[in-house]
Design a protein around this motif. Structure first.
Motif, PDB file in Angstrom:
ATOM      1  N   UNK A 130      51.458 -11.996  48.555  1.00  0.00           N
ATOM      2  CA  UNK A 130      51.676 -11.773  49.999  1.00  0.00           C
ATOM      3  C   UNK A 130      50.708 -10.442  50.425  1.00  0.00           C
ATOM      4  N   UNK A 131      50.744 -10.327  51.796  1.00  0.00           N
ATOM      5  CA  UNK A 131      49.994  -9.244  52.541  1.00  0.00           C
ATOM      6  C   UNK A 131      50.390  -8.081  51.890  1.00  0.00           C
ATOM      7  N   UNK A 132      51.731  -7.638  51.648  1.00  0.00           N
ATOM      8  CA  UNK A 132      52.014  -6.400  51.401  1.00  0.00           C
ATOM      9  C   UNK A 132      51.726  -6.089  49.630  1.00  0.00           C
ATOM     10  N   UNK A 133      51.765  -7.208  48.787  1.00  0.00           N
ATOM     11  CA  UNK A 133      51.266  -7.100  47.605  1.00  0.00           C
ATOM     12  C   UNK A 133      49.885  -6.897  47.295  1.00  0.00           C
ATOM     13  N   UNK A 134      49.034  -7.589  48.443  1.00  0.00           N
ATOM     14  CA  UNK A 134      47.568  -7.095  48.261  1.00  0.00           C
ATOM     15  C   UNK A 134      47.311  -5.895  48.814  1.00  0.00           C
ATOM     16  N   UNK A 135      48.094  -5.138  49.754  1.00  0.00           N
ATOM     17  CA  UNK A 135      47.775  -3.930  50.115  1.00  0.00           C
ATOM     18  C   UNK A 135      48.242  -2.900  48.851  1.00  0.00           C
ATOM     19  N   UNK A 136      49.203  -3.294  48.164  1.00  0.00           N
ATOM     20  CA  UNK A 136      49.656  -2.536  47.147  1.00  0.00           C
ATOM     21  C   UNK A 136      48.535  -2.332  45.970  1.00  0.00           C
ATOM     22  N   UNK A 137      47.909  -3.567  45.628  1.00  0.00           N
ATOM     23  CA  UNK A 137      47.006  -3.677  44.737  1.00  0.00           C
ATOM     24  C   UNK A 137      45.656  -2.932  45.179  1.00  0.00           C
ATOM     25  N   UNK A 138      45.279  -3.103  46.483  1.00  0.00           N
ATOM     26  CA  UNK A 138      44.267  -2.697  47.173  1.00  0.00           C
ATOM     27  C   UNK A 138      44.330  -1.160  47.107  1.00  0.00           C
ATOM     28  N   UNK A 139      45.450  -0.551  47.515  1.00  0.00           N
ATOM     29  CA  UNK A 139      45.712   1.042  47.365  1.00  0.00           C
ATOM     30  C   UNK A 139      45.481   1.485  46.008  1.00  0.00           C
ATOM     31  N   UNK A 140      45.977   0.806  45.182  1.00  0.00           N
ATOM     32  CA  UNK A 140      45.991   1.298  43.723  1.00  0.00           C
ATOM     33  C   UNK A 140      44.439   1.288  43.409  1.00  0.00           C
ATOM     34  N   UNK A 141      43.620   0.680  43.684  1.00  0.00           N
ATOM     35  CA  UNK A 141      42.153   0.252  43.638  1.00  0.00           C
ATOM     36  C   UNK A 141      41.628   1.285  44.092  1.00  0.00           C
ATOM     37  N   UNK A 142      41.988   1.691  45.513  1.00  0.00           N
ATOM     38  CA  UNK A 142      41.303   2.568  46.271  1.00  0.00           C
ATOM     39  C   UNK A 142      41.316   3.895  45.780  1.00  0.00           C
ATOM     40  N   UNK A 143      42.378   4.269  45.419  1.00  0.00           N
ATOM     41  CA  UNK A 143      42.765   5.890  44.607  1.00  0.00           C
ATOM     42  C   UNK A 143      42.650   5.680  43.295  1.00  0.00           C
ATOM     43  N   UNK A 144      42.502   4.605  42.637  1.00  0.00           N
ATOM     44  CA  UNK A 144      42.279   4.814  41.193  1.00  0.00           C
ATOM     45  C   UNK A 144      41.039   4.439  40.580  1.00  0.00           C
ATOM     46  N   UNK A 145      39.983   4.616  41.283  1.00  0.00           N
ATOM     47  CA  UNK A 145      38.459   4.375  40.764  1.00  0.00           C
ATOM     48  C   UNK A 145      38.093   2.911  40.628  1.00  0.00           C
ATOM     49  N   UNK A 146      38.681   2.024  41.456  1.00  0.00           N
ATOM     50  CA  UNK A 146      38.074   0.645  41.255  1.00  0.00           C
ATOM     51  C   UNK A 146      37.465   0.097  42.367  1.00  0.00           C
ATOM     52  N   UNK A 147      36.111   0.392  42.543  1.00  0.00           N
ATOM     53  CA  UNK A 147      35.131   0.169  43.795  1.00  0.00           C
ATOM     54  C   UNK A 147      35.196  -1.250  43.980  1.00  0.00           C
ATOM     55  N   UNK A 148      35.442  -2.337  42.862  1.00  0.00           N
ATOM     56  CA  UNK A 148      35.085  -3.619  43.189  1.00  0.00           C
ATOM     57  C   UNK A 148      36.366  -4.541  43.076  1.00  0.00           C
ATOM     58  N   UNK A 149      37.528  -3.823  43.039  1.00  0.00           N
ATOM     59  CA  UNK A 149      38.767  -4.724  42.601  1.00  0.00           C
ATOM     60  C   UNK A 149      38.768  -5.652  43.894  1.00  0.00           C
ATOM     61  N   UNK A 150      38.716  -5.188  44.959  1.00  0.00           N
ATOM     62  CA  UNK A 150      38.920  -5.906  46.248  1.00  0.00           C
ATOM     63  C   UNK A 150      38.147  -7.251  46.314  1.00  0.00           C
ATOM     64  N   UNK A 151      37.012  -7.099  45.883  1.00  0.00           N
ATOM     65  CA  UNK A 151      35.872  -8.078  46.091  1.00  0.00           C
ATOM     66  C   UNK A 151      36.112  -9.216  44.856  1.00  0.00           C
TER      67      UNK A 151
END
Lengths: 347, 98
Positions: free
Chosen positions: A292-313
């Motif tokens: 869901x949108x909250x789960x996506x945000x959690x994953x995306x925040x983890x990527x954002x701060x966790x050195x994962x430039x390409x996780x979202x795409x």
């Protein structure tokens, strides 16, 4: 099972690395408080903004009053900055004893390693994936530090039995009992390569990865076991191998580390190098479509701060569709984590 | 907040991540004191232990460096470590402890 490559740490280094584990476990009360604040701030995840950047801005405002969230961010940031440095410090304490063992393990055995001769791609060069201090290749023994200290002491402690068990289970999902020649895309320090070799003991295994330091440790692992892996410092998207030269092509948790266009090129490359009738099995992180949108945000925040430039795409891609577009047939996609895509090159 | 852009992937190396702010200063001080107390308890214990052993003619520093905890000790270390962390984080975040 013990190996001569096992990191036997001294007290300071051991306790420092273990502290990262304690930090995760000791934060359980904090995490519960942060989760309660999050639930109160987002009563209806479906109402969150569709656009992910706007969603981040919305969540920053919604959680701005949560001290538990701020402290949770602090803990996450400390972990991101320090886990690699603490592991490096632990290695420096034992290097006098371990360096000769590692040098011998790299030199003596049947595994070969061919370094790249050209430049690294812009999506890789200088990027500190996972926010590992200095990136994959800055420290001359980063492969050992990451493979033996971070993975086997730290990650394994937080996910006991999980990451290595998962690799073996995924390797065993390929449909045939025997493969003569296997390509591991993104071989890194050889964890999935190891699983492939255990499941298919007679196979000749070839591995590619951009990290020379990681491949050097994979070479030590292979030599220690007497495995004749052929390792190349190359990208999965352009391996340079002959058409129709492999029976199985696989990757494990590589795809989220590369941009979407390189992912498409990687599937196309897998198709090209497979023999007609050959099998493909690629595993990666949870699809945003499965959250869901909250789960996506959690994953995306983890990527954002966790050195994962390409996780979202990457996580936004329908990998089964990408596989079909590359020419694969009988394509299946299953699982939340890892998400596993399998297919076959038509005979 | 900063929105990172994958067209500049190295920007992810050191992102400007918001964590604590001025509202947290009091709790930060409490956490720091809680941590200092724990560090002092351990320092005191180590010094006493080394003194007691030295009086018996035993130099243990090299053995401590080389010692590999067995599963039982590792389990006890893990429990103590998590408890130490929880004490600091709970103080910092204001989470009530039982």
């Amino acid at each position: 099972m013990t190996s001569k490559l096992d990191a036997v740490l001294h007290q300071r280094g051991r306790a420092g690395v273990d502290f990262v584990v304690h930090l995760a476990r000791g934060a359980s009360g904090l995490k519960a408080a942060a989760a309660a604040d999050l639930a109160a701030a987002v009563p209806d995840p479906a109402a969150l903004p569709d656009d992910m950047d706007r969603r981040h801005a919305h969540m920053a405002q919604a959680l701005g009053g949560s001290r538990a969230n701020r402290v949770s961010q602090l803990v996450g940031e400390w972990h991101a900055q320090m886990h690699g440095l603490l592991a490096r410090e632990a290695y420096e304490e034992i290097r006098e004893a371990v360096d000769p063992v590692l040098a011998q393990a790299q030199a003596d055995g049947p595994c070969t390693l061919e370094p790249a001769t050209g430049p690294m791609p812009s999506y890789w060069q200088g990027v500190h994936f996972h926010r590992t201090a200095g990136g994959w290749d800055e420290h001359p023994m980063q492969g050992y530090i990451h493979g033996e200290i971070i993975h086997k002491r730290l990650v394994e402690a937080l996910y006991p039995g999980g990451i290595f068990k998962q690799r073996r289970e995924i390797a065993a999902r390929a449909p045939r009992d025997h493969y003569a020649r296997i390509l591991d895309m993104g071989a890194s320090t050889g964890h999935f390569t190891h699983a492939l070799q255990e499941v298919y003991p007679d196979a000749q295994i070839v591995g590619v990865d951009w990290s020379l330091r990681a491949l050097e440790h994979a070479q030590r692992v292979a030599n220690t076991h007497g495995w004749a892996w052929q390792l190349y410092q190359r990208g999965a998207e352009a391996t340079g191998f002959d058409d129709a030269s492999f029976d199985l092509v696989g990757s494990y948790i590589l795809l989220h580390e590369i941009p979407a266009d390189i992912i498409r090129a990687t599937f196309a490359e897998a198709f090209r190098v497979l023999k007609p009738g050959g099998d493909m099995i690629m595993s990666d992180v949870t699809r945003y479509a499965d959250m869901d949108k909250l789960g996506q945000w959690k994953a995306d925040a983890g990527a954002l701060w966790g050195g994962e430039p390409f996780w979202r795409e990457s996580a936004s891609l329908d990998l089964a569709q990408v596989a079909r577009e590359a020419g694969f047939v009988d394509v299946t996609a299953s699982g939340i984590y890892p998400h596993v895509v399998q297919g076959r090159k038509p005979a | 907040m900063t929105i990172l852009d994958p067209s500049n992937p190295t920007a992810y190396n050191h992102p400007a991540r918001p964590t604590l702010n001025e509202v947290d200063t009091g709790a930060l001080g409490a956490a720091l004191l809680a941590l200092t107390k724990e560090v002092w308890v351990l320092t005191d214990r180590m010094m006493v232990m080394e003194e007691v052993l030295a009086q018996r003619g035993i130099d243990i520093s090299a053995q401590i460096d080389a010692h590999q905890p067995d599963p039982d000790l590792q389990s006890r270390l893990n429990a103590r470590g998590a408890k130490l962390v929880a004490g600091v984080l709970d103080a910092l975040s204001g989470v009530a402890r039982d």
